[in-house]
Design a protein around this motif. Sequence first.
Motif, PDB file in Angstrom:
ATOM      1  N   GLU A 173       0.843  -1.192   0.000  1.00 13.19           N
ATOM      2  CA  GLU A 173       0.000   0.000   0.000  1.00 13.19           C
ATOM      3  C   GLU A 173       0.876   1.238   0.000  1.00 13.19           C
ATOM      4  N   GLN A 197      -6.093  -4.425   4.741  1.00  9.10           N
ATOM      5  CA  GLN A 197      -6.698  -4.446   3.413  1.00  9.10           C
ATOM      6  C   GLN A 197      -7.043  -5.843   2.882  1.00  9.10           C
ATOM      7  N   LYS A 200      -9.601  -7.769   5.063  1.00  7.13           N
ATOM      8  CA  LYS A 200     -11.009  -7.341   5.005  1.00  7.13           C
ATOM      9  C   LYS A 200     -11.639  -7.777   3.697  1.00  7.13           C
ATOM     10  N   ARG A 365     -13.385  -2.543  -4.921  1.00  5.59           N
ATOM     11  CA  ARG A 365     -12.227  -3.422  -5.207  1.00  5.59           C
ATOM     12  C   ARG A 365     -12.481  -4.296  -6.421  1.00  5.59           C
TER      13      ARG A 365
HETATM   14  N1  ASP Z   1      -6.485   0.174   3.167  1.00  8.30           N
HETATM   15  C1  ASP Z   1      -6.696   1.500   2.671  1.00  8.30           C
HETATM   16  C2  ASP Z   1      -5.739   2.473   3.357  1.00  8.30           C
HETATM   17  O1  ASP Z   1      -5.162   2.159   4.386  1.00  8.30           O
HETATM   18  C3  ASP Z   1      -8.075   1.998   2.897  1.00  8.30           C
HETATM   19  C4  ASP Z   1      -9.066   1.338   1.996  1.00  8.30           C
HETATM   20  O2  ASP Z   1      -8.866   1.290   0.777  1.00  8.30           O
HETATM   21  O3  ASP Z   1     -10.098   0.896   2.538  1.00  8.30           O
HETATM   22  O4  ASP Z   1      -5.591   3.586   2.906  1.00  8.30           O
END
Ligand code: ASP
Length: 461
Positions: A173, A197, A200, A365
């Motif tokens: 990320e 990420q 979830k 997504r």
């Molecule tokens: N995981 C992403 C972030 O930390 C947030 C997301 O796309 O829900 O920015």
Amino acid sequence: MKKIYIAETGKKIGEKVTAAGWVHARRDMGKIIFIDLRDSTGLLQVVFAPNNKDLLTQANALRPEFCVQIKGQINERPEKMRNPNMITGGVEMLAEELEILNESKTPPFELDKDTMSVGEELRLKYRYLDLRSERLHRNLLLRDRVVGFFREWLRGEGFIEVETPTLTKGTPEGAREFIVPSRIHSGKFYVLPQSPQQFKQLLMVAGVERYFQIARCYRDEDQRGDRQPEFTQLDLEMSFVEQEDILELNERMMIDMVKTITPDKRITTLPFPRIPYAEAIEKYGSDKPDLRQDKNDPNELAFCWIVDFPLFEKGDNGTLQAAHHPFCRPNPEDMELLDTDPLKVRGWTYDLVLNGYELSSGSIRIHQRELQDKIFRMLGLEEETINSRFGHLLEAFEYGAPPHGGMAPGIDRLVMLLAGEPNIREIIPFPKTGDARCPLMGAPSDLPPSRLKEANIAKDV
Ligand code: ASP
């Protein structure tokens, strides 16, 4: 110990009660000693009257931050002596018994004044004292109320809270990850998640439909600006949704939160303006515009959505990079551009911006193996890397993965803005310094060679 909270003393006029807490301040007026007694709910004026000589002698030993228990009668204060700025300003306690539970050294800084001007190293080394000060205590309470509100609100909308691992494998990320050596598997490592990420998304495959978590995230970055190596997100994910559903839900949640927790605040524009990324850059020169009408108004909250972010950015040597993260779905209208002009492809990605700060990012997504595989390849990943790093996710997508999306508002930034604080260290209970140290615990620290050997990161002792 049967004690009552100081906040309740206003209802106990004429009664004998026991209160306990810390000596906040002491004032000697001739033969009378007044102290302000502080507990977690507020301050109470306690009077040591001259007729009780023994008690007065005992009270004479009191110094700031002594921990004490006092029994006495709650009396109404004379009209002229009332203090409308104190929750207990209409009453005081006439002390009858005093027990010093623990003495205190003179604190390294004064706790009955704002500690903002005290050096950060000292404040963090003695954070347990800093947290006794009024502003920081108030910030702890606000944080608790905001988090509590979100939990309850989301449960009311059918979300469940699920914990995901913090010893895991990397998920790209954009930040460097902290690594944790495995003792049992020599030469192997866990990483601490930048965010939950992938988990979830896997929970959506698991049929959870509406997930949230107050999630701790870890990023091993050079400490630019107001960043912390660990921070907290309200991590959300929903199945069978489109971008509109996520924006609508989050907007409603934020509006309800402001109304409930900080009713004095005013939201500049409702519904929140939605600004395409390209327009934001053109008009404001920023993808986090500050849309407040009056930047000096501490009660103004200007939310806006930035939508239609590009899916990719140009990386080094003309390569493509994920603008948000590689799991974002391309806007269906731009699908054909993936092969012809990928930098023009818009993602189904969005940011929530508040007063010029990026509060949250999110996206719809990818939930199909072929498309995810294609995006990884476009990002320059070899087949082998794709399989070793993301094989589990691609495989999960082959078992009826539902369409899904989510976002993750940053709790620290949100509470910072609600509290009107200049940085997130003021609302993180135990933050790190700008160079990622914890002066209180002395972290990071050395470890004995035996431990390093055990963790397989050093040879013989
Ligand atoms: N995981 C992403 C972030 O930390 C947030 C997301 O796309 O829900 O920015």
